[in-house]
Design an enzyme around this catalytic site. Structure first.
Site, PDB file in Angstrom:
ATOM      1  N   PRO A  21       0.831  -1.211   0.000  1.00  0.00           N
ATOM      2  CA  PRO A  21       0.000   0.000   0.000  1.00  0.00           C
ATOM      3  C   PRO A  21       0.861   1.256   0.000  1.00  0.00           C
ATOM      4  O   PRO A  21       1.872   1.332   0.686  1.00  0.00           O
ATOM      5  CB  PRO A  21      -0.791  -0.136   1.307  1.00  0.00           C
ATOM      6  CG  PRO A  21      -0.837  -1.604   1.566  1.00  0.00           C
ATOM      7  CD  PRO A  21       0.476  -2.132   1.080  1.00  0.00           C
ATOM      8  N   GLU A  22       0.447   2.228  -0.795  1.00  0.00           N
ATOM      9  CA  GLU A  22       1.203   3.471  -0.896  1.00  0.00           C
ATOM     10  C   GLU A  22       0.486   4.576  -0.143  1.00  0.00           C
ATOM     11  O   GLU A  22      -0.584   4.366   0.425  1.00  0.00           O
ATOM     12  CB  GLU A  22       1.417   3.814  -2.364  1.00  0.00           C
ATOM     13  CG  GLU A  22       2.234   2.739  -3.084  1.00  0.00           C
ATOM     14  CD  GLU A  22       2.798   3.217  -4.418  1.00  0.00           C
ATOM     15  OE1 GLU A  22       2.954   4.445  -4.588  1.00  0.00           O
ATOM     16  OE2 GLU A  22       3.089   2.365  -5.269  1.00  0.00           O
ATOM     17  N   HIS A  47      -5.148 -14.962   9.847  1.00  0.00           N
ATOM     18  CA  HIS A  47      -4.268 -13.797   9.724  1.00  0.00           C
ATOM     19  C   HIS A  47      -4.831 -12.531  10.362  1.00  0.00           C
ATOM     20  O   HIS A  47      -4.298 -11.447  10.131  1.00  0.00           O
ATOM     21  CB  HIS A  47      -3.910 -13.515   8.257  1.00  0.00           C
ATOM     22  CG  HIS A  47      -3.393 -14.705   7.512  1.00  0.00           C
ATOM     23  ND1 HIS A  47      -2.302 -15.437   7.950  1.00  0.00           N
ATOM     24  CD2 HIS A  47      -3.820 -15.286   6.364  1.00  0.00           C
ATOM     25  CE1 HIS A  47      -2.081 -16.426   7.089  1.00  0.00           C
ATOM     26  NE2 HIS A  47      -2.976 -16.360   6.140  1.00  0.00           N
ATOM     27  N   ARG A  69       1.235 -11.872   5.363  1.00  0.00           N
ATOM     28  CA  ARG A  69       2.681 -12.048   5.247  1.00  0.00           C
ATOM     29  C   ARG A  69       3.439 -11.531   6.479  1.00  0.00           C
ATOM     30  O   ARG A  69       4.649 -11.722   6.582  1.00  0.00           O
ATOM     31  CB  ARG A  69       3.180 -11.345   3.975  1.00  0.00           C
ATOM     32  CG  ARG A  69       2.531 -11.896   2.715  1.00  0.00           C
ATOM     33  CD  ARG A  69       3.082 -11.260   1.456  1.00  0.00           C
ATOM     34  NE  ARG A  69       4.458 -11.680   1.200  1.00  0.00           N
ATOM     35  CZ  ARG A  69       5.160 -11.310   0.127  1.00  0.00           C
ATOM     36  NH1 ARG A  69       4.598 -10.503  -0.769  1.00  0.00           N
ATOM     37  NH2 ARG A  69       6.392 -11.720  -0.043  1.00  0.00           N
TER      38      ARG A  69
END
Length: 269
Positions: free
Chosen positions: A2-3, A90, A109
């Site tokens: 994500p930016e 998760h 992750r």
């Protein structure tokens, strides 16, 4: 990953559910993230949220006792849901509010982060960051001055968080295309006039992405909400082999700084 626009949209999305509300509990199911989740995050329990801010790609949830700092990493997602919603795979951290709502942090992750900043202390992670790109502190004079003598590519230069924060890979590609600058060009060989144009384009590209992302804010209140990257028109990013929309030349791709870089060799010099 994500930016900045995605993180800013996340901030806008979660703020109404957190601001001026009390944190009832913090549930940490998995402490093994990019850095171990510190025990001190529990100090926020019982505290009222007084601000929800963003610095670079870090989301900051402030209380009088200290600040919770979140980073989405490569695969992290935030959702506002009912605290009673069954836990999925998760789902590593819950910030449970007294309202019965919960900010749930899912990260397959585990490259994301959930950290604690005591009052009056600055995290080393944030100490050497450059200015925010949408503020007056980021201007063409800064870019031009810092670029002198730089042999690194202009793309890597504008993605350096010490120069300016939050210009990630997607938006660096797009801004350089709109500015007509070849991403492979040495940063020190770009003129002041071109940096002046590039600075304004970076601001415009990021602001437009944030505006477009506003259409996804409703997702934060849905159990299956998945804000992630929002739909937007991209000129070059991810379009290798496709015709340039301006000149019809085939979009090229090259790895620069371990990241895929997309450009039009005709439009960008």
């Amino acid at each position: 990953m994500p930016e900045l626009p995605e993180v800013e949209v996340s901030r806008l999305g979660v703020s109404p559910y957190l601001l001026n509300e009390t944190i009832d509990n913090i549930i940490v199911r998995e402490r093994r993230m990019r850095w171990p989740v510190p025990e001190d995050v529990a100090l926020a329990i019982g505290q009222k949220v007084i601000a929800v801010k963003r610095r670079a790609k870090y989301l900051m949830i402030e209380t009088e006792a200290g600040t919770l700092i979140l980073h989405l990493g490569m695969s992290g997602k935030l959702r506002v849901i009912d605290a009673s919603t069954p836990v999925a795979k998760h789902d590593h951290v819950d910030i449970v509010m007294a309202t019965g709502k919960c900010l749930r942090f899912n990260d397959p992750r585990r490259f994301g982060a959930f950290l604690w900043q005591p009052p009056g202390e600055a995290l080393k992670l944030l100490a050497n960051l450059g200015p925010e790109p949408l503020t007056d502190d980021f201007d063409d004079r800064r870019l031009f001055t810092l670029s002198r003598g730089k042999k690194s590519t202009v793309k890597n230069f504008i993605m350096d968080n010490a120069v300016v924060v939050g210009v990630g890979n997607i938006y660096a590609n797009e801004a350089l295309f709109l500015a007509g600058i070849d991403p492979r060009r040495e940063a020190g060989k770009v003129s002041s006039a071109r940096y002046k144009n590039l600075t304004q384009i970076i601001k415009q590209v990021l602001a437009k992405a944030i505006e477009q992302g506003g259409t996804t804010l409703k997702d934060f209140a849905q159990t299956d909400g998945n804000p992630g990257y929002f739909a937007q028109h991209l000129n070059v990013y991810g379009r290798k082999g496709e015709p340039c929309e301006v000149c019809k030349t085939e979009i090229q791709s090259k790895v620069i700084g371990q990241r895929n870089t997309f450009f039009c060799k005709q439009c960008q010099r």
